[in-house]
Enzyme design. Structure first.
Site, PDB file in Angstrom:
ATOM      1  N   SER A 138      40.571  43.708  45.009  1.00 43.93           N
ATOM      2  CA  SER A 138      40.828  41.934  45.225  1.00 43.93           C
ATOM      3  C   SER A 138      41.913  41.453  45.314  1.00 43.93           C
ATOM      4  O   SER A 138      42.354  42.616  43.609  1.00 43.93           O
ATOM      5  CB  SER A 138      39.186  40.812  44.465  1.00 43.93           C
ATOM      6  OG  SER A 138      39.354  40.042  44.750  1.00 43.93           O
ATOM      7  N   TYR A 151      34.937  39.695  37.070  1.00 49.17           N
ATOM      8  CA  TYR A 151      34.909  40.216  37.989  1.00 49.17           C
ATOM      9  C   TYR A 151      37.018  40.211  38.222  1.00 49.17           C
ATOM     10  O   TYR A 151      36.654  41.524  38.594  1.00 49.17           O
ATOM     11  CB  TYR A 151      34.752  38.228  39.184  1.00 49.17           C
ATOM     12  CG  TYR A 151      35.131  39.588  40.169  1.00 49.17           C
ATOM     13  CD1 TYR A 151      34.018  40.038  41.304  1.00 49.17           C
ATOM     14  CD2 TYR A 151      36.166  38.656  40.702  1.00 49.17           C
ATOM     15  CE1 TYR A 151      34.820  40.318  43.126  1.00 49.17           C
ATOM     16  CE2 TYR A 151      36.387  38.871  42.684  1.00 49.17           C
ATOM     17  CZ  TYR A 151      35.955  39.987  43.596  1.00 49.17           C
ATOM     18  OH  TYR A 151      35.905  39.895  44.622  1.00 49.17           O
TER      19      TYR A 151
HETATM   20  N1  LIG Z   1      34.528  37.711  50.704  1.00 44.52           N
HETATM   21  C1  LIG Z   1      35.651  37.948  49.732  1.00 44.52           C
HETATM   22  O1  LIG Z   1      36.223  36.246  49.895  1.00 44.52           O
HETATM   23  C2  LIG Z   1      35.974  39.111  48.657  1.00 44.52           C
HETATM   24  C3  LIG Z   1      37.488  38.960  49.047  1.00 44.52           C
HETATM   25  C4  LIG Z   1      38.128  39.922  47.666  1.00 44.52           C
HETATM   26  C5  LIG Z   1      37.411  41.354  47.313  1.00 44.52           C
HETATM   27  N2  LIG Z   1      36.422  40.986  47.990  1.00 44.52           N
HETATM   28  C6  LIG Z   1      35.215  42.293  47.577  1.00 44.52           C
HETATM   29  O2  LIG Z   1      34.557  43.106  49.228  1.00 44.52           O
HETATM   30  C7  LIG Z   1      33.765  43.194  48.703  1.00 44.52           C
HETATM   31  C8  LIG Z   1      32.356  43.108  49.666  1.00 44.52           C
HETATM   32  O3  LIG Z   1      32.146  41.857  49.562  1.00 44.52           O
HETATM   33  P1  LIG Z   1      31.562  40.861  51.053  1.00 44.52           P
HETATM   34  O4  LIG Z   1      32.204  39.407  50.770  1.00 44.52           O
HETATM   35  O5  LIG Z   1      31.717  41.517  51.993  1.00 44.52           O
HETATM   36  O6  LIG Z   1      30.402  40.081  50.016  1.00 44.52           O
HETATM   37  P2  LIG Z   1      28.871  40.051  50.133  1.00 44.52           P
HETATM   38  O7  LIG Z   1      28.294  39.689  52.167  1.00 44.52           O
HETATM   39  O8  LIG Z   1      28.006  39.509  49.344  1.00 44.52           O
HETATM   40  O9  LIG Z   1      28.345  41.885  50.617  1.00 44.52           O
HETATM   41  C9  LIG Z   1      28.184  42.663  49.483  1.00 44.52           C
HETATM   42  C10 LIG Z   1      27.566  43.796  49.790  1.00 44.52           C
HETATM   43  O10 LIG Z   1      27.709  44.399  48.697  1.00 44.52           O
HETATM   44  C11 LIG Z   1      25.783  45.522  48.424  1.00 44.52           C
HETATM   45  N3  LIG Z   1      25.968  45.009  47.104  1.00 44.52           N
HETATM   46  C12 LIG Z   1      25.222  44.196  46.132  1.00 44.52           C
HETATM   47  N4  LIG Z   1      24.331  45.565  45.036  1.00 44.52           N
HETATM   48  C13 LIG Z   1      24.285  46.132  45.436  1.00 44.52           C
HETATM   49  C14 LIG Z   1      23.951  47.471  44.850  1.00 44.52           C
HETATM   50  N5  LIG Z   1      23.821  47.517  43.657  1.00 44.52           N
HETATM   51  N6  LIG Z   1      24.190  48.470  45.241  1.00 44.52           N
HETATM   52  C15 LIG Z   1      24.532  48.692  47.261  1.00 44.52           C
HETATM   53  N7  LIG Z   1      24.896  47.552  47.446  1.00 44.52           N
HETATM   54  C16 LIG Z   1      25.098  47.055  47.375  1.00 44.52           C
HETATM   55  C17 LIG Z   1      25.255  44.027  49.582  1.00 44.52           C
HETATM   56  O11 LIG Z   1      23.859  44.620  50.327  1.00 44.52           O
HETATM   57  P3  LIG Z   1      22.676  44.906  49.630  1.00 44.52           P
HETATM   58  O12 LIG Z   1      22.792  43.026  49.164  1.00 44.52           O
HETATM   59  O13 LIG Z   1      21.664  44.934  50.854  1.00 44.52           O
HETATM   60  O14 LIG Z   1      22.876  45.862  48.155  1.00 44.52           O
HETATM   61  C18 LIG Z   1      26.212  43.679  50.172  1.00 44.52           C
HETATM   62  O15 LIG Z   1      26.495  44.768  51.463  1.00 44.52           O
HETATM   63  C19 LIG Z   1      33.284  43.040  47.157  1.00 44.52           C
HETATM   64  O16 LIG Z   1      33.635  44.579  46.467  1.00 44.52           O
HETATM   65  C20 LIG Z   1      34.137  41.805  47.264  1.00 44.52           C
HETATM   66  O17 LIG Z   1      34.646  42.320  45.437  1.00 44.52           O
HETATM   67  C21 LIG Z   1      35.302  40.580  49.157  1.00 44.52           C
END
Ligand SMILES: NC(=O)c1ccc[n+]([C@@H]2O[C@H](COP(=O)([O-])OP(=O)(O)OC[C@H]3O[C@@H](n4cnc5c(N)ncnc54)[C@H](OP(=O)(O)O)[C@@H]3O)[C@@H](O)[C@H]2O)c1
Length: 261
Positions: A138, A151
């Site tokens: 991130s 985070y």
């Molecule tokens: N969206 C943004 O603005 C943003 C910005 C910078 C970085 N990121 C990074 O991008 C990555 C993906 O996030 P996202 O934005 O796509 O958010 P999201 O839609 O909330 O996705 C998070 C994913 O992680 C999975 N997860 C959570 N806990 C888990 C566990 N214990 N074991 C296995 N899977 C798990 C969830 O699936 P289940 O609940 O089904 O397990 C879900 O598929 C993260 O690392 C986040 O920090 C996001």
């Protein structure tokens, strides 16, 4: 197509960026191995994929479950060519008010789990002298920010670990790409943990007005195929990285002024 026929394991593939990555790899006719906890959502994603695809219901903070998942994958697919460490969770809460259990949960999921999984997958890549690792960190892995102490710490830690791998794995022809997104249109702010560990449950502007997961996924595949080590992707928030690098005094003035928003 670089990823055609490759076996790609994606964590957090049940929604958001992981889901978009699954579709992008499938477009290149990779074999897509989807990992997350929510089976219903994983099946929904699988149903939209035409390429070879299997789901693995696994909580990646449960190391025994990860061991079993890897054994299962190796017995069926022989190896993993591409590992995408994507699963993660954010937080909203001032550091001094946040329960330590929240720090532990975030560090366990965002940092220790990908380290454990990578250590399980690396021998498969090293023995074949090739592989691609993709880590979704991130912009919070580049600077601290209001209400995201654990985070930001977890994402900074990923940079320390995986930059070291970039150095150590060069002779094994394993490329590690660190992806630093700004705001991406997903449910991450809704799923973020409050200071007491309950879900934040709000869609914030950084996400609702962010880039689409599909556009980010396209950039990630291109960068990994081209052997890049790091990409920063987002809108105006990406400039904060350069401002901190060249004008740290201005960075703190700007960010402190946001006053917790
Ligand atoms: N969206 C943004 O603005 C943003 C910005 C910078 C970085 N990121 C990074 O991008 C990555 C993906 O996030 P996202 O934005 O796509 O958010 P999201 O839609 O909330 O996705 C998070 C994913 O992680 C999975 N997860 C959570 N806990 C888990 C566990 N214990 N074991 C296995 N899977 C798990 C969830 O699936 P289940 O609940 O089904 O397990 C879900 O598929 C993260 O690392 C986040 O920090 C996001």
């Amino acid at each position: 197509m670089y990823f055609s026929q490759k076996k790609v394991l994606i964590t957090g593939a049940s929604s958001g960026i992981g889901e978009a990555l699954a579709y992008a790899f499938a477009e290149q006719n990779a074999t897509v191995l989807l990992c997350a906890r929510n089976e219903t959502e994983l099946l929904r994603v699988k149903a939209a994929i035409k390429a070879p695809c299997e789901i693995f219901v696994c909580d990646i903070t449960n190391y025994q479950a990860v061991d079993l998942m890897i054994l299962d994958i190796v017995s069926k697919y022989d190896t993993i060519d591409v590992l995408v460490n994507n699963a993660g969770m954010s937080q909203r809460g001032l550091a001094y008010e946040t329960d330590f259990k929240v720090d532990e949960r975030i560090l366990n999921l965002n940092y220790l789990a990908p380290v454990y999984l990578t250590k399980k997958v690396l021998p498969l890549m090293i023995s074949r002298n090739k592989g691609n690792i993709i880590v979704i960190t991130s912009l919070s892995g580049k600077f601290g920010f209001w209400q995201r102490s654990a985070y930001a710490a977890s994402k900074h830690a990923l940079h320390g670990f995986f930059e070291t791998l970039q150095i150590e794995l060069k002779s094994h022809h394993i490329n590690t790409l660190l992806v630093c997104p700004g705001g991406v249109k997903t449910n991450i702010s809704k799923n973020a943990l409050e200071k007491d560990g309950t879900p934040h449950n709000k869609m914030e502007e950084l996400q609702s007005k962010g880039i689409t997961p599909a556009s980010l996924a396209g950039k990630i595949l291109k960068a990994s195929a081209n052997g890049k080590k790091q990409i920063l992707v987002g809108k105006a928030e990406v400039y904060l990285y350069y401002i901190k690098k060249w004008f740290p005094w201005l960075f703190f003035k700007l960010v402190e002024g946001l006053n917790g928003r």
